[in-house]
Design an enzyme around this catalytic site. Structure first.
Site, PDB file in Angstrom:
ATOM      1  N   HIS A 561      45.717  32.523  40.729  1.00  0.00           N
ATOM      2  CA  HIS A 561      44.755  31.662  41.423  1.00  0.00           C
ATOM      3  C   HIS A 561      44.890  31.768  42.942  1.00  0.00           C
ATOM      4  CE1 HIS A 561      43.101  27.321  42.123  1.00  0.00           C
ATOM      5  NE2 HIS A 561      42.213  28.243  42.419  1.00  0.00           N
ATOM      6  N   HIS A 566      42.175  33.148  46.527  1.00  0.00           N
ATOM      7  CA  HIS A 566      42.100  32.429  47.806  1.00  0.00           C
ATOM      8  C   HIS A 566      42.651  33.257  48.970  1.00  0.00           C
ATOM      9  CE1 HIS A 566      41.071  28.196  46.615  1.00  0.00           C
ATOM     10  NE2 HIS A 566      41.401  28.680  45.426  1.00  0.00           N
ATOM     11  N   HIS A 752      37.666  34.097  40.411  1.00  0.00           N
ATOM     12  CA  HIS A 752      38.105  32.744  40.780  1.00  0.00           C
ATOM     13  C   HIS A 752      37.612  31.709  39.777  1.00  0.00           C
ATOM     14  CE1 HIS A 752      37.789  28.832  42.929  1.00  0.00           C
ATOM     15  NE2 HIS A 752      39.047  29.142  43.202  1.00  0.00           N
ATOM     16  N   ASN A 756      40.071  29.094  37.669  1.00  0.00           N
ATOM     17  CA  ASN A 756      40.086  27.787  38.316  1.00  0.00           C
ATOM     18  C   ASN A 756      39.464  26.677  37.479  1.00  0.00           C
ATOM     19  OD1 ASN A 756      40.482  26.081  40.850  1.00  0.00           O
ATOM     20  ND2 ASN A 756      38.295  25.817  40.439  1.00  0.00           N
ATOM     21  N   ILE A 906      36.760  25.833  46.131  1.00  0.00           N
ATOM     22  CA  ILE A 906      37.553  24.658  45.761  1.00  0.00           C
ATOM     23  C   ILE A 906      38.906  25.145  45.284  1.00  0.00           C
ATOM     24  CG2 ILE A 906      36.782  24.596  43.374  1.00  0.00           C
ATOM     25  CD1 ILE A 906      37.510  21.544  45.611  1.00  0.00           C
TER      26      ILE A 906
END
Length: 906
Positions: A561, A566, A752, A756, A906
């Site tokens: 993740h 990110h 993602h 997520n 997010i």
């Protein structure tokens, strides 16, 4: 009352006498007042002026426009305090060598309306330009208001059927702060060598203004994109226990770069950037990368709601002595629609949060807890259909294919197992052959039906230090067998610890003196096998599975993740802003895939990833969590981040030119991969179509100075610690460019989404996916084993994280799994008409084709989810696999478990 219009005859006369601009600079009076001085009477109709006066109207043209500004609650719009000037894209001013610049026109007649669900104000604006002014290609907007405003768009009508669109979507700060006006280009794109001469210098100026000089602390209004190391996670001024290594810029700790904030250095460690004394949401990111006010408000609201969900069971725990859950019923009690007022949230419980939540949230939390009936957590999907399905071996294995971390399982290539540094596994053939449905090891290997979930090699170098924190953690290997119905059956779990050198190093040293274990002087291993229900061996097997999942939870949050989505995307965003003009077609392509990423990353560094932050407190690696991500980044390769390449690397697919994706899965019922390959192909086709519309030849890619500078900066600065690797694309062809962009968009969107938005469904119930364990698996002959025999369920519950930590973890994944209402999903631009972001009808058609393709994929996913032959699509817990369901028609927010947002938002 109709607004007064300046007579063109008067403007023409003033221009001839060279008085107009000088007079304006000496007076604060309006333009109307000035014209009234020159000649009494102002025209009340523009058409009246143009058709009835005797001035040389053939030299003037009226350009009308509509300016859309997002309204902020409780704030007035800029109105007459904002002015716009137009730059011609076709006619050059010989003095400046830029496009001709119009006189200022002021916003007027603001009308409050709703547009695509947003509250906006529409202003009219009119420009008077020479007939030879040409087509506007850029505009300058000057904000003399005391506050910033968000400029959504400007639309100009330059003839009866000709319009020019400016898709702005950007903050415009007061010029008193910025010391300059903001420049925007129209939605017409150009490669650098195709830029109209009138716009070339403006294009260069725009990029120079975004790069800054790498000095000073960034201010809220500055649009500066620069790089820095991850040197803002530690707080050494609070004490040595808050020290952490700087990530990035060294061989020992390589890492992608982040956006620079320029905060002052720590007094105790000049390599480390200082941090606020209290956790804060106020951290610099360039204005255009921030959440919108609506999203920030919603983010705060959802965070408050999740924290209050946490406070209800936390308040109840004040009446209990144990830090552990006392029963499974107590865990189930956390979930539901409402809670009786048998336990209220008292002030002391709320007060505990002051040091762990941002100040901005604390007041909202206090208000929420004063409501009469605070709510429970929503029911996670893993226990929605059955309270016990999560215990099943089939569900345990299925989640490796269709859960929230389906990107780690690998095909087993060698048996007996051996580590990367030559250490043999203790799993023997006799351990597993009885569970291979009549096959021998050699037969199962030959048919490629053995798989492994491997959390051994990367963890063992860290184990001594992790265990020194008092953590109960193993490095693990889990072997699985593919049955004829394509479900996976776990056949063995190996849990490993480094050989203890002292009682202080590992308090549970007595475990090594008793029971059956294997290994050598460097590591000791325990092998656990599936057993019949109701037996002691079955209860031990359940504990072993919990430790495997704790390993997988840490890997999921830190690597799958955080690191692989990110972190690795942020350097691409910075390089894109610094090197690709607003006019560049690739910048326009990537724009939606960068939405809010830098802001959510900054918030994560501020409140989640920091020393003694949420991840360190909840995951087994503890204070070494971020250091572990640096170690795994050493193995990161951009060319292996695309799904087909990843599946080949993990031995889950083989090359097959006959397949659209170029690969064929070893077995069809791998939901993440089956859905993902279709999404991958759709992205690839869209990107290839788009690139083909802008680059006719490979030579055009090589000649594109901006795209080459972009790629060089990503390789040598943004991911500079990997610059010497040979696997980077050369970016000397359209195919290379398309492959690069396809991979980047896949990572930011579908990858993602897959890791997520399923977090609450699976990790919202702590026994199914514990983030850490507090006890090791007991060994026969020890006091721990006697305790375990007395009450296996109680021992399992005491192995889970403490009640407070577990509940806070549920609150965290509730926030992370929530889609915000402003989410923009794959295949959409989210800004109304497609014509706002491009003037190219072929691009619009290609995007529509992409959306239609996603719609067909969505239908096929729905069909697969009800196919009884595809057992991994739902599993014992009856959770349909929708994490890669595009959701092309719905914009619903909340915990939906479906939908692929364009970006890591997010």
């Amino acid at each position: 009352m109709q607004a007064s219009i300046i007579c063109p005859r008067l403007l023409y006369k003033a221009e001839k006498q060279n008085q107009y601009s000088r007079s304006l600079s000496k007076t604060n009076k309006s333009i109307e007042d000035y014209c009234a001085k020159m000649q009494p009477g102002l025209c009340t109709s523009l058409s009246e002026c143009l058709h009835s006066c005797g001035c040389p109207v053939n030299k003037l043209v009226i350009v009308k426009g509509c300016v859309v500004i997002r309204r902020s609650r409780g704030q007035s719009g800029p109105g007459k305090y904002a002015s716009i000037q137009l730059y011609s894209s076709t006619e050059i001013d010989s003095r400046t060598q830029k496009g001709k610049l119009s006189e200022k026109a002021y916003l007027r007649d603001g009308k409050k309306v709703k547009e695509n669900g947003s509250r906006v104000t529409r202003y009219r604006v009119e420009f008077q330009v020479e007939r030879e002014f040409g087509t506007p290609g850029a505009l300058l907007i000057n904000n003399q208001h005391k506050r910033e405003f968000f400029l959504k768009s400007v639309k100009l009508q330059i003839s009866r059927d000709q319009f020019v669109h400016f898709d702005c979507h950007s903050w415009v700060y007061p010029s008193s702060k910025t010391k300059s006006s903001r420049l925007f280009f129209s939605n017409k794109t150009y490669l650098p060598n195709g830029t109209p001469e009138a716009l070339r210098e403006l294009r260069k100026e725009e990029l120079r203004s975004l790069r800054g000089n790498g000095r000073g602390e960034r201010k809220e209004w500055e649009r500066i994109y620069d790089y820095d190391y991850y040197n803002d996670l530690a707080s050494p001024d609070k004490g040595p226990e808050h020290s952490r290594p700087v990530l990035g810029g060294s061989r020992q700790y390589p890492y992608p770069r982040r956006g620079r904030t320029g905060r002052a250095r720590s007094a105790q460690d000049p390599r480390t950037e200082s941090r606020p004394d209290v956790i804060s949401l106020d951290i610099y990111v360039p204005p255009d990368e921030r959440f919108s006010p609506k999203k920030m408000s919603e983010f705060i609201s959802k965070s408050v709601q999740a924290v209050v969900h946490f406070l209800i069971p936390e308040a109840k725990s004040l009446f209990q002595e144990s830090k552990s859950f006392q029963s499974f019923d107590e865990i189930f009690e956390m979930f539901g629609k409402s809670r009786n007022n048998d336990h209220v949230v008292d002030a002391s419980t709320v007060e505990k949060l002051k040091t762990v939540v941002p100040k901005l949230l604390f007041g909202h939390i206090v208000n929420e807890t004063r409501k009469e009936k605070p709510t429970k957590f929503p029911l996670p999907q893993i226990i929605a259909a059955s309270d016990v399905a999560w215990k099943e071996d089939e569900e345990f294995a299925r989640e490796m294919l269709a859960g929230l971390n389906p990107v780690v399982i690998k095909g087993l290539e060698k048996f007996p197992l051996e580590s990367n540094y030559g250490k043999k596994s203790s799993i023997q053939a006799w351990h597993i052959e009885k569970n291979l449905d009549g096959l021998s090891i050699e037969q199962a290997m030959g048919e490629r039906r053995l798989f492994i979930l491997d959390h051994y090699d990367y963890l063992m170098p860290f184990m001594d230090r992790i265990l020194s924190q008092g953590t109960c953690m193993y490095a693990s290997r889990t072997l699985l067998f593919l049955r004829n119905d394509e479900t996976l059956k776990p056949v063995a779990i190996e849990l490993s610890l480094p050989y203890p050198k002292s009682e202080e190093q590992i308090p549970q040293l007595s475990m090594f003196r008793n029971g059956t274990h294997y290994g050598d002087e460097e590591a000791i291993n325990w092998v656990y096998l599936p057993s019949a229900k109701g037996t002691v061996e079955r209860a031990l097997w359940q504990l072993a599975k919990a430790h495997v999942v704790a390993n997988d939870s840490a890997y999921h949050q830190l690597i799958s993740h955080w690191l692989n989505t990110h972190t690795v995307v942020e350097p691409f965003i910075i390089a894109t802003r610094r090197q690709l003009s607003q006019m560049h077609p690739i910048q326009r392509l990537l724009e939606p895939h960068f939405k809010d990423t830098m802001h959510i990353n900054a918030l994560a560094r501020s409140a989640v990833l920091n020393s003694e932050g949420a991840l360190e407190k909840s995951l087994s690696p503890g204070k070494f969590s971020m250091e572990l991500t640096s170690a795994l980044y050493k193995d990161w390769r951009f060319d292996q981040q695309g799904l087909p390449a990843d599946l080949l690397k993990r031995g889950m697919a083989v090359e097959d030119p006959g397949e659209a994706s170029g690969v064929r899965l070893l077995f069809a019922d791998y939901p993440y991969a089956a859905d993902g390959l279709e999404i991958w192909c759709a992205i690839r086709d869209w990107v290839s179509d788009y690139c083909g519309l802008h680059y006719a030849t490979d030579a055009a890619v090589v000649a594109d100075t901006e795209i080459q500078s972009w790629w060089t900066e990503i390789r040598y600065i943004g991911h500079g610690d990997k610059s010497g690797e040979r696997w980077w694309y050369q970016l000397d062809s359209v195919a290379d460019l398309a492959a690069t962009l396809t991979t980047l968009i896949w990572v930011a969107s579908a990858l993602h989404a897959s890791v997520n938005f399923g977090q609450y469904a699976y990790a919202g119930f702590p026994p199914n996916r514990p983030s850490a364990c507090r006890k090791l698996v007991p060994v026969e002959g020890t006091p721990e084993f006697a305790e375990f025999l007395g009450d296996p369920d109680r021992y399992f519950l005491e192995t889970l994280p403490e009640r407070t930590a577990a509940t806070l973890g549920v609150a965290l994944v509730e926030i992370l799994s929530t889609h915000m209402s402003e989410e923009v999903y794959l295949g959409r631009r989210g800004r109304g008409s497609s014509w706002e972001w491009t003037d190219n009808p072929e691009v619009v058609l290609a995007l529509e084709k992409f959306g239609e393709n996603l719609g067909r994929i969505q239908e096929r996913i729905s069909e697969r989810n009800i196919d009884p032959k595809l057992k991994n699509r739902r599993g014992p817990a009856k959770i349909p696999y929708t994490l890669l369901y595009p959701d092309t028609t719905s914009s619903a927010g909340g915990i939906t478990g479906k939908g692929i947002p364009n970006s890591v938002s997010i």
